[in-house]
Design a protein around this motif. Structure first.
Motif, PDB file in Angstrom:
ATOM      1  N   MET A 111       7.718  25.525 -12.690  1.00  0.00           N
ATOM      2  CA  MET A 111       6.939  25.234 -11.492  1.00  0.00           C
ATOM      3  C   MET A 111       7.593  24.064 -10.777  1.00  0.00           C
ATOM      4  O   MET A 111       7.641  22.957 -11.329  1.00  0.00           O
ATOM      5  CB  MET A 111       5.494  24.878 -11.864  1.00  0.00           C
ATOM      6  CG  MET A 111       4.760  25.996 -12.615  1.00  0.00           C
ATOM      7  SD  MET A 111       3.919  25.427 -14.127  1.00  0.00           S
ATOM      8  CE  MET A 111       5.265  25.364 -15.304  1.00  0.00           C
ATOM      9  N   THR A 112       8.103  24.277  -9.580  1.00  0.00           N
ATOM     10  CA  THR A 112       8.785  23.235  -8.818  1.00  0.00           C
ATOM     11  C   THR A 112       7.885  22.780  -7.674  1.00  0.00           C
ATOM     12  O   THR A 112       7.381  23.605  -6.913  1.00  0.00           O
ATOM     13  CB  THR A 112      10.126  23.756  -8.264  1.00  0.00           C
ATOM     14  OG1 THR A 112      10.943  24.194  -9.359  1.00  0.00           O
ATOM     15  CG2 THR A 112      10.855  22.662  -7.508  1.00  0.00           C
ATOM     16  N   ARG A 113       7.692  21.490  -7.597  1.00  0.00           N
ATOM     17  CA  ARG A 113       6.823  20.927  -6.557  1.00  0.00           C
ATOM     18  C   ARG A 113       7.500  19.715  -5.922  1.00  0.00           C
ATOM     19  O   ARG A 113       8.265  19.002  -6.578  1.00  0.00           O
ATOM     20  CB  ARG A 113       5.466  20.497  -7.129  1.00  0.00           C
ATOM     21  CG  ARG A 113       4.659  21.614  -7.777  1.00  0.00           C
ATOM     22  CD  ARG A 113       4.158  22.617  -6.753  1.00  0.00           C
ATOM     23  NE  ARG A 113       3.251  23.595  -7.336  1.00  0.00           N
ATOM     24  CZ  ARG A 113       3.629  24.737  -7.925  1.00  0.00           C
ATOM     25  NH1 ARG A 113       4.928  25.025  -8.030  1.00  0.00           N
ATOM     26  NH2 ARG A 113       2.724  25.576  -8.393  1.00  0.00           N
ATOM     27  N   ASN A 114       7.189  19.483  -4.662  1.00  0.00           N
ATOM     28  CA  ASN A 114       7.690  18.310  -3.932  1.00  0.00           C
ATOM     29  C   ASN A 114       6.552  17.304  -3.772  1.00  0.00           C
ATOM     30  O   ASN A 114       5.393  17.692  -3.611  1.00  0.00           O
ATOM     31  CB  ASN A 114       8.198  18.707  -2.550  1.00  0.00           C
ATOM     32  CG  ASN A 114       9.345  19.694  -2.625  1.00  0.00           C
ATOM     33  OD1 ASN A 114      10.303  19.481  -3.354  1.00  0.00           O
ATOM     34  ND2 ASN A 114       9.244  20.775  -1.882  1.00  0.00           N
ATOM     35  N   PHE A 115       6.892  16.035  -3.836  1.00  0.00           N
ATOM     36  CA  PHE A 115       5.913  15.021  -3.483  1.00  0.00           C
ATOM     37  C   PHE A 115       6.621  13.873  -2.786  1.00  0.00           C
ATOM     38  O   PHE A 115       7.835  13.707  -2.881  1.00  0.00           O
ATOM     39  CB  PHE A 115       5.101  14.542  -4.700  1.00  0.00           C
ATOM     40  CG  PHE A 115       5.850  13.723  -5.707  1.00  0.00           C
ATOM     41  CD1 PHE A 115       5.810  12.336  -5.680  1.00  0.00           C
ATOM     42  CD2 PHE A 115       6.571  14.340  -6.724  1.00  0.00           C
ATOM     43  CE1 PHE A 115       6.484  11.581  -6.627  1.00  0.00           C
ATOM     44  CE2 PHE A 115       7.237  13.590  -7.674  1.00  0.00           C
ATOM     45  CZ  PHE A 115       7.195  12.209  -7.626  1.00  0.00           C
ATOM     46  N   ASP A 148       0.841  -1.186   0.000  1.00  0.00           N
ATOM     47  CA  ASP A 148       0.000   0.000   0.000  1.00  0.00           C
ATOM     48  C   ASP A 148       0.883   1.245   0.000  1.00  0.00           C
ATOM     49  O   ASP A 148       1.631   1.475   0.944  1.00  0.00           O
ATOM     50  CB  ASP A 148      -0.901  -0.016   1.250  1.00  0.00           C
ATOM     51  CG  ASP A 148      -1.989   1.039   1.210  1.00  0.00           C
ATOM     52  OD1 ASP A 148      -2.042   1.810   0.228  1.00  0.00           O
ATOM     53  OD2 ASP A 148      -2.787   1.097   2.159  1.00  0.00           O
ATOM     54  N   ILE A 149       0.817   2.019  -1.061  1.00  0.00           N
ATOM     55  CA  ILE A 149       1.528   3.297  -1.071  1.00  0.00           C
ATOM     56  C   ILE A 149       0.526   4.416  -1.312  1.00  0.00           C
ATOM     57  O   ILE A 149      -0.534   4.207  -1.897  1.00  0.00           O
ATOM     58  CB  ILE A 149       2.638   3.370  -2.155  1.00  0.00           C
ATOM     59  CG1 ILE A 149       2.065   3.256  -3.573  1.00  0.00           C
ATOM     60  CG2 ILE A 149       3.719   2.356  -1.914  1.00  0.00           C
ATOM     61  CD1 ILE A 149       3.040   3.667  -4.643  1.00  0.00           C
ATOM     62  N   ASN A 150       0.857   5.582  -0.821  1.00  0.00           N
ATOM     63  CA  ASN A 150       0.115   6.758  -1.237  1.00  0.00           C
ATOM     64  C   ASN A 150       1.106   7.856  -1.578  1.00  0.00           C
ATOM     65  O   ASN A 150       2.294   7.763  -1.270  1.00  0.00           O
ATOM     66  CB  ASN A 150      -0.925   7.194  -0.196  1.00  0.00           C
ATOM     67  CG  ASN A 150      -0.310   7.776   1.060  1.00  0.00           C
ATOM     68  OD1 ASN A 150       0.838   8.222   1.082  1.00  0.00           O
ATOM     69  ND2 ASN A 150      -1.073   7.782   2.140  1.00  0.00           N
ATOM     70  N   VAL A 151       0.608   8.856  -2.265  1.00  0.00           N
ATOM     71  CA  VAL A 151       1.459   9.943  -2.732  1.00  0.00           C
ATOM     72  C   VAL A 151       0.882  11.239  -2.199  1.00  0.00           C
ATOM     73  O   VAL A 151      -0.308  11.515  -2.358  1.00  0.00           O
ATOM     74  CB  VAL A 151       1.510   9.982  -4.275  1.00  0.00           C
ATOM     75  CG1 VAL A 151       2.376  11.139  -4.751  1.00  0.00           C
ATOM     76  CG2 VAL A 151       2.046   8.665  -4.817  1.00  0.00           C
ATOM     77  N   THR A 152       1.715  11.997  -1.526  1.00  0.00           N
ATOM     78  CA  THR A 152       1.266  13.289  -1.026  1.00  0.00           C
ATOM     79  C   THR A 152       1.994  14.394  -1.768  1.00  0.00           C
ATOM     80  O   THR A 152       3.209  14.358  -1.933  1.00  0.00           O
ATOM     81  CB  THR A 152       1.527  13.407   0.492  1.00  0.00           C
ATOM     82  OG1 THR A 152       2.905  13.082   0.759  1.00  0.00           O
ATOM     83  CG2 THR A 152       0.637  12.459   1.268  1.00  0.00           C
TER      84      THR A 152
END
Length: 200
Positions: free
Chosen positions: A69-73, A45-49
């Motif tokens: 546009m720089t984003r972290n996940f 089970d993985i999720n991505v935030t």
């Protein structure tokens, strides 16, 4: 007693003895033990935030050629099993606001760079366009393989890995007016794979 009676008596006694011996074969010591075993499957089970609205990795409006546009996940392994690979499948749909794209693909103009932090420095570990990422073979889309060149232990249960992704609306120095007002809906699917089986 006559000989006939003696013989009959002997036969009857012998028959009784045989029946007692035969019956005795069913009498023995016995011990029964029941052992209950079980198999319980673990969970993968993985999720991505992400950092934008509704937990999206990116949600941005009014972009123009040259914008970045720089984003972290974060990939979170919330299951009970270790993960060996996480394959990324990318799909997108473009809404042509003016109906004048004439075969031009907005996704071809969006560059994507996957970045990791390494010794307080940033390093681009994979670079592509949304168009190419959406048609790549699955073996080229292992996110864990991109992080520091791969992780032999994968993503352990109850741990996380963070990635930075930088999107760029590439300014190609040409007329890109056909994309004015267009929008792109991006869908990323993260497919976690188990590690190899082990002796238990």
């Amino acid at each position: 007693m006559s000989l006939k009676k003696k013989l009959a008596m002997g036969i009857a006694t012998g028959a009784l003895a045989v029946s007692m011996i035969g019956g005795g074969t069913y009498a023995y010591f016995n011990d029964v033990e029941v052992n209950n075993s079980s198999f319980a499957a673990g969970t993968l089970d993985i999720n991505v935030t992400g950092g934008d609205a509704a937990n999206a990795i990116i949600d941005v409006k009014n972009i123009k050629p040259g914008d970045t546009m720089t984003r972290n996940f974060t990939l979170n392994n919330i299951g009970s099993l270790d993960v060996s690979k996480v394959f990324l499948t990318s799909k997108y749909t473009v809404t042509d606001a003016n109906g004048n794209n004439a075969g031009a693909d907005f996704g071809e103009h969006i560059k994507v760079k996957f970045i990791v932090n390494k010794d307080k420095k940033t390093e681009v570990v994979h670079e592509t366009t949304l168009k190419d990422l959406s048609k790549s073979d699955v073996v080229d889309r292992d996110l864990l393989g991109w992080i520091l060149g791969g992780e032999p232990d994968g993503l352990k249960a109850k741990t996380s890995d963070s990635l930075t992704v930088k999107f760029e609306f590439v300014d190609n120095g040409k007329d890109q007016n056909v994309f004015q007002g267009d929008s792109l809906q991006l869908e990323w699917t993260f497919d976690a794979k188990q590690t190899a089986g082990t002796a238990k």
